[in-house]
Design a protein around this motif. Structure first.
Motif, short mmCIF file in Angstrom:
data_model
loop_
_atom_site.label_atom_id
_atom_site.label_comp_id
_atom_site.label_asym_id
_atom_site.label_seq_id
_atom_site.Cartn_x
_atom_site.Cartn_y
_atom_site.Cartn_z
N VAL A 175 0.84 -1.25 -0.06
CA VAL A 175 -0.09 -0.07 -0.07
C VAL A 175 0.75 1.19 0.01
CG1 VAL A 175 -1.70 1.24 1.19
CG2 VAL A 175 -1.77 -1.20 1.24
N PRO A 176 0.54 2.06 -0.96
CA PRO A 176 1.58 3.28 -1.12
C PRO A 176 1.61 4.10 0.24
CG PRO A 176 -0.02 3.29 -3.12
CD PRO A 176 -0.40 2.12 -1.99
N PHE A 177 2.97 4.41 0.82
CA PHE A 177 3.07 5.38 1.78
C PHE A 177 3.01 4.53 3.17
CE2 PHE A 177 1.72 8.17 -1.32
CZ PHE A 177 2.60 9.04 -1.13
N VAL A 178 2.41 3.35 3.07
CA VAL A 178 2.13 2.73 4.54
C VAL A 178 3.50 1.80 4.69
CG1 VAL A 178 1.00 0.68 5.61
CG2 VAL A 178 -0.18 2.05 4.01
N SER A 179 4.52 1.52 3.90
CA SER A 179 5.62 0.83 4.31
C SER A 179 6.58 1.90 5.22
CB SER A 179 6.63 0.46 3.16
OG SER A 179 7.04 1.50 2.42
N PHE A 180 6.49 3.26 4.82
CA PHE A 180 7.00 4.26 5.53
C PHE A 180 6.28 4.34 7.09
CE2 PHE A 180 6.86 6.26 1.19
CZ PHE A 180 8.18 6.03 0.79
N VAL A 181 5.18 4.27 7.05
CA VAL A 181 4.59 4.26 8.53
C VAL A 181 5.09 3.22 9.42
CG1 VAL A 181 2.30 4.37 9.82
CG2 VAL A 181 2.65 5.69 7.68
N ALA A 182 5.17 1.83 8.61
CA ALA A 182 5.37 0.51 9.30
C ALA A 182 6.74 0.83 9.84
CB ALA A 182 4.95 -0.58 8.54
N GLU A 183 7.57 1.31 9.22
CA GLU A 183 9.06 1.46 9.36
C GLU A 183 9.10 1.95 10.38
OE1 GLU A 183 12.83 2.91 9.88
OE2 GLU A 183 11.20 4.08 8.81
N ARG A 184 8.46 3.16 10.61
CA ARG A 184 8.84 4.17 11.79
C ARG A 184 8.19 3.34 12.88
NH1 ARG A 184 12.62 6.04 12.11
NH2 ARG A 184 12.09 7.16 13.84
N LYS A 185 7.14 2.90 12.94
CA LYS A 185 6.45 2.15 14.12
C LYS A 185 7.37 0.96 14.56
CE LYS A 185 2.19 0.26 15.75
NZ LYS A 185 0.60 0.02 15.52
N VAL A 186 7.66 0.08 13.76
CA VAL A 186 8.67 -1.01 14.00
C VAL A 186 10.01 -0.31 14.80
CG1 VAL A 186 10.20 -2.73 12.95
CG2 VAL A 186 7.72 -2.55 12.32
N THR A 187 10.75 0.46 14.13
CA THR A 187 11.84 1.00 14.50
C THR A 187 11.59 1.58 15.86
OG1 THR A 187 12.55 1.61 12.39
CG2 THR A 187 13.64 2.79 14.47
N ARG A 188 10.63 2.44 16.11
CA ARG A 188 10.30 3.08 17.57
C ARG A 188 10.10 1.84 18.67
NH1 ARG A 188 7.15 7.70 14.92
NH2 ARG A 188 8.99 9.19 14.83
N GLU A 189 9.24 1.07 18.08
CA GLU A 189 8.91 -0.30 19.16
C GLU A 189 10.11 -1.09 19.50
OE1 GLU A 189 7.44 -4.51 18.76
OE2 GLU A 189 6.05 -3.26 17.55
N LEU A 190 10.98 -1.36 18.70
CA LEU A 190 12.17 -2.01 18.95
C LEU A 190 13.01 -1.21 19.71
CD1 LEU A 190 12.40 -4.13 15.65
CD2 LEU A 190 11.56 -4.80 17.91
N ALA A 191 13.20 -0.05 19.50
CA ALA A 191 14.21 0.90 20.22
C ALA A 191 13.76 1.01 21.64
CB ALA A 191 14.25 2.15 19.54
N ALA A 192 12.40 1.25 21.73
CA ALA A 192 11.68 1.26 23.32
C ALA A 192 11.80 -0.14 23.91
CB ALA A 192 10.47 1.36 22.99
N ARG A 193 11.97 -1.22 23.33
CA ARG A 193 12.03 -2.56 24.05
C ARG A 193 13.44 -2.88 24.29
NH1 ARG A 193 10.50 -8.00 20.66
NH2 ARG A 193 8.61 -7.12 20.49
N LEU A 194 14.39 -2.27 23.52
CA LEU A 194 15.97 -2.39 23.77
C LEU A 194 16.27 -1.41 24.63
CD1 LEU A 194 16.93 -4.02 20.21
CD2 LEU A 194 16.36 -5.09 22.43
#
Length: 110
Positions: free
Chosen positions: A80-99
């Motif tokens: 889906v156009p633009f959704v990969s950008f949103v998912a990337e930010r969400k995944v990155t923030r989640e994993l940064a917070a987890r670690l």
């Protein structure tokens, strides 16, 4: 896990840009100007790159123990156009917070 996250982030952006070019430039050129070259080239590239995106997402999801549903949703973000950008930010923030780490923001080479 850092290497898997970096690979995921890079390919998510590449797939996202290719999809945006395909949808916003290629499709209008194909159907409004009868010029299919952008769709032929970028569409094919996006298809191959999407396979790399799926592999990178699977690798990251396996390393961080995502449930299958989560992994599939992140994989679908590349369609889906633009959704990969949103998912990337969400995944990155989640994993940064987890670690408990600070993950650097992408910087354009200059």
């Amino acid at each position: 896990m850092g290497g898997a996250l970096t690979r995921y982030r890079v390919i998510a952006w590449i797939v996202g840009v290719a999809l945006v070019v395909l949808v916003l430039i290629g499709m209008p050129l194909k159907y409004a100007a009868d010029e299919p070259i952008v769709v032929e080239v970028v569409g094919t590239a996006h298809g191959w790159l999407y396979m790399l995106y799926l592999a990178a997402t699977f690798d990251l999801g396996r390393r961080v123990n995502w449930p299958l549903k989560r992994m599939l949703l992140v994989m679908l973000a590349g369609t889906v156009p633009f959704v990969s950008f949103v998912a990337e930010r969400k995944v990155t923030r989640e994993l940064a917070a987890r670690l408990g780490e600070q993950i650097p923001e992408p910087v354009a080479a200059g």
